[in-house]
Design a protein around this motif. Structure first.
Motif, PDB file in Angstrom:
ATOM      1  N   LYS A  23     -23.957 -68.913  23.446  1.00  0.00           N
ATOM      2  CA  LYS A  23     -23.706 -69.125  22.023  1.00  0.00           C
ATOM      3  C   LYS A  23     -22.830 -68.007  21.469  1.00  0.00           C
ATOM      4  N   PHE A  24     -23.118 -66.764  21.861  1.00  0.00           N
ATOM      5  CA  PHE A  24     -22.306 -65.635  21.410  1.00  0.00           C
ATOM      6  C   PHE A  24     -20.869 -65.779  21.895  1.00  0.00           C
ATOM      7  N   GLU A  25     -20.696 -66.129  23.177  1.00  0.00           N
ATOM      8  CA  GLU A  25     -19.339 -66.278  23.711  1.00  0.00           C
ATOM      9  C   GLU A  25     -18.578 -67.361  22.969  1.00  0.00           C
ATOM     10  N   LYS A  26     -19.221 -68.489  22.713  1.00  0.00           N
ATOM     11  CA  LYS A  26     -18.540 -69.582  22.013  1.00  0.00           C
ATOM     12  C   LYS A  26     -18.135 -69.178  20.600  1.00  0.00           C
ATOM     13  N   LEU A  27     -19.044 -68.531  19.865  1.00  0.00           N
ATOM     14  CA  LEU A  27     -18.719 -68.098  18.506  1.00  0.00           C
ATOM     15  C   LEU A  27     -17.556 -67.109  18.517  1.00  0.00           C
ATOM     16  N   MET A  28     -17.568 -66.177  19.455  1.00  0.00           N
ATOM     17  CA  MET A  28     -16.490 -65.189  19.530  1.00  0.00           C
ATOM     18  C   MET A  28     -15.163 -65.843  19.868  1.00  0.00           C
ATOM     19  N   ARG A  29     -15.157 -66.713  20.861  1.00  0.00           N
ATOM     20  CA  ARG A  29     -13.895 -67.344  21.275  1.00  0.00           C
ATOM     21  C   ARG A  29     -13.364 -68.280  20.198  1.00  0.00           C
ATOM     22  N   ASP A  30     -14.241 -69.026  19.546  1.00  0.00           N
ATOM     23  CA  ASP A  30     -13.795 -69.902  18.465  1.00  0.00           C
ATOM     24  C   ASP A  30     -13.187 -69.095  17.324  1.00  0.00           C
ATOM     25  N   TYR A  31     -13.862 -68.011  16.971  1.00  0.00           N
ATOM     26  CA  TYR A  31     -13.398 -67.156  15.876  1.00  0.00           C
ATOM     27  C   TYR A  31     -12.048 -66.532  16.230  1.00  0.00           C
ATOM     28  N   ALA A  32     -11.954 -65.951  17.434  1.00  0.00           N
ATOM     29  CA  ALA A  32     -10.703 -65.316  17.865  1.00  0.00           C
ATOM     30  C   ALA A  32      -9.575 -66.337  17.952  1.00  0.00           C
ATOM     31  N   GLY A  33      -9.895 -67.541  18.416  1.00  0.00           N
ATOM     32  CA  GLY A  33      -8.880 -68.575  18.527  1.00  0.00           C
ATOM     33  C   GLY A  33      -8.310 -68.983  17.182  1.00  0.00           C
ATOM     34  N   LYS A  34      -9.172 -69.103  16.172  1.00  0.00           N
ATOM     35  CA  LYS A  34      -8.702 -69.443  14.830  1.00  0.00           C
ATOM     36  C   LYS A  34      -7.802 -68.345  14.269  1.00  0.00           C
ATOM     37  N   ALA A  35      -8.174 -67.088  14.526  1.00  0.00           N
ATOM     38  CA  ALA A  35      -7.358 -65.972  14.048  1.00  0.00           C
ATOM     39  C   ALA A  35      -5.984 -65.974  14.712  1.00  0.00           C
ATOM     40  N   GLU A  36      -5.980 -66.190  16.030  1.00  0.00           N
ATOM     41  CA  GLU A  36      -4.704 -66.190  16.755  1.00  0.00           C
ATOM     42  C   GLU A  36      -3.823 -67.359  16.334  1.00  0.00           C
ATOM     43  N   ALA A  37      -4.446 -68.480  15.983  1.00  0.00           N
ATOM     44  CA  ALA A  37      -3.679 -69.669  15.605  1.00  0.00           C
ATOM     45  C   ALA A  37      -2.855 -69.464  14.343  1.00  0.00           C
ATOM     46  N   VAL A  38      -3.277 -68.551  13.488  1.00  0.00           N
ATOM     47  CA  VAL A  38      -2.526 -68.272  12.262  1.00  0.00           C
ATOM     48  C   VAL A  38      -1.835 -66.909  12.333  1.00  0.00           C
ATOM     49  N   GLY A  39      -1.689 -66.379  13.556  1.00  0.00           N
ATOM     50  CA  GLY A  39      -0.963 -65.125  13.738  1.00  0.00           C
ATOM     51  C   GLY A  39      -1.693 -63.906  13.234  1.00  0.00           C
ATOM     52  N   SER A  40      -3.038 -63.937  13.268  1.00  0.00           N
ATOM     53  CA  SER A  40      -3.820 -62.814  12.746  1.00  0.00           C
ATOM     54  C   SER A  40      -4.954 -62.491  13.705  1.00  0.00           C
ATOM     55  N   ALA A  41      -4.592 -61.996  14.895  1.00  0.00           N
ATOM     56  CA  ALA A  41      -5.572 -61.727  15.940  1.00  0.00           C
ATOM     57  C   ALA A  41      -6.505 -60.583  15.542  1.00  0.00           C
ATOM     58  N   PHE A  42      -7.636 -60.466  16.270  1.00  0.00           N
ATOM     59  CA  PHE A  42      -8.582 -59.379  16.034  1.00  0.00           C
ATOM     60  C   PHE A  42      -7.889 -58.017  16.109  1.00  0.00           C
ATOM     61  N   ALA A  43      -6.821 -57.932  16.885  1.00  0.00           N
ATOM     62  CA  ALA A  43      -6.116 -56.659  17.040  1.00  0.00           C
ATOM     63  C   ALA A  43      -5.566 -56.141  15.715  1.00  0.00           C
TER      64      ALA A  43
END
Length: 551
Positions: free
Chosen positions: A374-394
């Motif tokens: 569950k943690f992995e899925k939440l993290m990957r989904d969240y990171a994926g949404k950020a990357e999709a709009v050009g705003s990665a966790f970095a």
């Protein structure tokens, strides 16, 4: 003499400067000498070996970035020579994990004085809550706020109103020179801090929330808003609730009621709902005012009584972080978390964008494969949404973070994760999900200070510890937020905001464990009714997370 330098983990290839190190100086640590060609400011880091382009930078024992150009031994890492990088993670790669629980015997008989609720939870405060289901009702909520707070003694002091009145008097006298020459107070006048008399001595406050949602956005956001308000309604610090609805909005009253029942099938707190479109504004407001007042007379019957420390639910949060966060205040919270978990309490670690780079360790610590997945899925989904709009966790570190030593998100995250200590992770919660069992739990929220504290409170935190190196006044309407300084300079500079100082850890006058035990003593006082600085200032911050990209 306190140490000037710190190597956080034996495998690190960077050293933290605890004091400013001037250019041209030679410093040493653990028998190794370093020539510093460039100055290294306190909180910043320099490398222990020559690093080639693409070479790994290790801090806290994990990958936190890669060199974008050669970095010479003794040279500081900066945004010009380092970019974010972190190891990948996977539930499939989980490794065995174990830890030794700290001795908690001295805390087992301790109690705090809280408000016992019928569902078995214990509130640290006794509040009535007034919420609008849609932004159209914000004005009416604010009118109620002014009326209740002024007449029942909950209003903040009028020192600034008094100042404006004095300025107006001087202006009308033609005395602009006096206004221009007035020096601002460092502290508020003592007379202005006097607590007004309150007719409801056992009601700690009437809290009025406003927001910009409820209609016009996605149905997901409207339903999430209802779920958030439901989580606040069942919160142990809330004894009753008044809801103002327009009547035609997406965030329907029935959805709110369903979400409340989902969290507490036996919910029986006073609950009053009023719909604007059923009549005049006067009838709406008069009815809401009357029923709210009657509700206050009812919840004023509650009194504080002793509760075991296992009834604590402590949110672990950081904001306005600096280069000391991960070596003083955050590890202090981590040890406190292990103590609270050891005595059967609950701790809540939020801010998923600030767990970037330490995911594998957290996956290893999850008590079951299901929780880890569950943690992995939440993290990957969240990171994926950020990357999709050009705003990665970095992109997470703010200019203030970077200025004070947090060069990459992985450095910031590795230090932020220290708030979670070493205990096993008992559960993983999505936004607005309620924590139902003891132990350390991960709560999916943004790193944004107020969105995170809003979400931690929804999970059930009855006190939030908020570490900061730069200073922030953040608070919450129903959950006390105590600000914990990473350094004594901040604690001395902003005493009206900071509640507790972890500077002695940096100075070397206290160990992490000693400082954490002192902080737990303070937590007991706050849980028993001692107001935090944010509460004294009336800092009632509330921002619902629209489930889009927010770092």
């Amino acid at each position: 003499m306190a140490s000037q330098l710190l190597k956080v983990h034996p495998s690190d290839n960077v050293i933290v400067a605890l004091r400013d190190q001037p250019a041209g100086s030679q410093v040493s640590l653990d028998g190794a000498a370093y020539d510093l060609q460039y100055g290294v400011s306190a909180k910043h880091k320099f490398v222990t070996e020559d690093i080639e382009t693409g070479g790994a930078i290790i801090m806290y024992g994990v990958l936190v970035g890669r060199a974008t150009q050669p970095i010479k031994r003794g040279e500081p890492i900066t945004t010009f020579n380092l970019k974010h990088d972190a190891h990948d993670y996977s539930t499939a790669n989980r490794q065995p994990y174990s830890y030794t629980q700290p001795d908690v015997s001295k805390w087992l008989g301790r109690t705090f004085n809280g408000y016992h609720r019928e569902d078995g939870r214990v509130g640290t405060y006794n509040y009535w809550l007034v919420v609008p289901l849609v932004f159209c009702e914000n004005r009416n909520v604010l009118i109620m706020k002014d009326a209740f707070e002024r007449e029942l003694g909950y209003a903040q002091t009028d020192i600034y109103r008094d100042q404006v009145r004095e300025f107006l008097h001087l202006y009308q006298q033609g005395d602009m020179r006096t206004i221009r020459n007035l020096q601002p107070f460092v502290d508020a006048p003592v007379a202005a801090k006097k607590k007004p008399e309150r007719p409801f001595q056992n009601v700690d406050g009437v809290k009025f929330l406003t927001h910009e949602g409820g209609c016009g956005g996605t149905r997901l956001d409207a339903n999430t808003l209802c779920a958030l308000f439901a989580a606040y309604a069942v919160h142990p610090n809330v004894a009753g609730i008044t809801v103002l609805s327009l009547g035609c909005q997406n965030s329907e009253l029935k959805t709110l009621e369903d979400e409340i029942k989902k969290r507490d099938p036996h919910f029986n707190k006073p609950f009053f709902a009023f719909e604007h479109q059923k009549g005049t504004e006067y009838s709406l407001m008069s009815g809401a005012t009357k029923e709210t007042f009657l509700g206050l007379t009812k919840i004023n019957e509650f009194e504080r009584s002793a509760a075991p420390l296992s009834k604590l639910s402590v949110g672990l949060k950081c904001g306005g972080s600096d280069g000391f966060s991960g070596i003083s205040a955050n590890p202090v919270l981590g040890h406190l978390s292990d103590l609270v978990v050891g005595i059967g309490g609950q701790t809540l670690l939020a801010e998923f964008p600030e767990l970037n780079g330490v995911e594998q360790e957290l996956l290893n610590r999850c008590v079951t494969e299901e929780k880890a997945a569950k943690f992995e899925k939440l993290m990957r989904d969240y990171a994926g949404k950020a990357e999709a709009v050009g705003s990665a966790f970095a992109f997470n570190p703010s200019p203030g973070n970077i200025k004070d030593g947090l060069i990459t998100d992985a450095i910031k995250s590795a230090g932020a994760a220290k708030k979670g200590g070493n205990a096993y992770i008992a559960d993983v919660l999505n936004y607005t999900e309620r924590a139902t069992g003891p132990g350390l739990q991960l709560v999916c929220t943004p790193g944004n200070d107020v969105e995170a504290t809003t979400g931690q409170t929804a999970a059930g935190a009855n006190i939030i510890l908020f570490t900061t190196g730069l200073g922030t006044p953040t608070g919450n309407p129903i959950c006390p937020v105590a600000k914990v300084a990473t350094n004594s300079s901040l604690a001395n500079r902003m005493p009206d905001v900071i509640d507790f100082d972890c500077g002695p850890v940096v100075d070397g006058t206290q160990s992490i464990e000693q400082n954490a035990e002192a902080l737990l003593e303070y937590v007991i006082k706050v849980a028993s009714g001692e107001l935090t600085k944010a509460q004294q200032l009336g800092q009632d911050d509330f921002i619902p997370w629209k489930r889009g990209v927010s770092l």
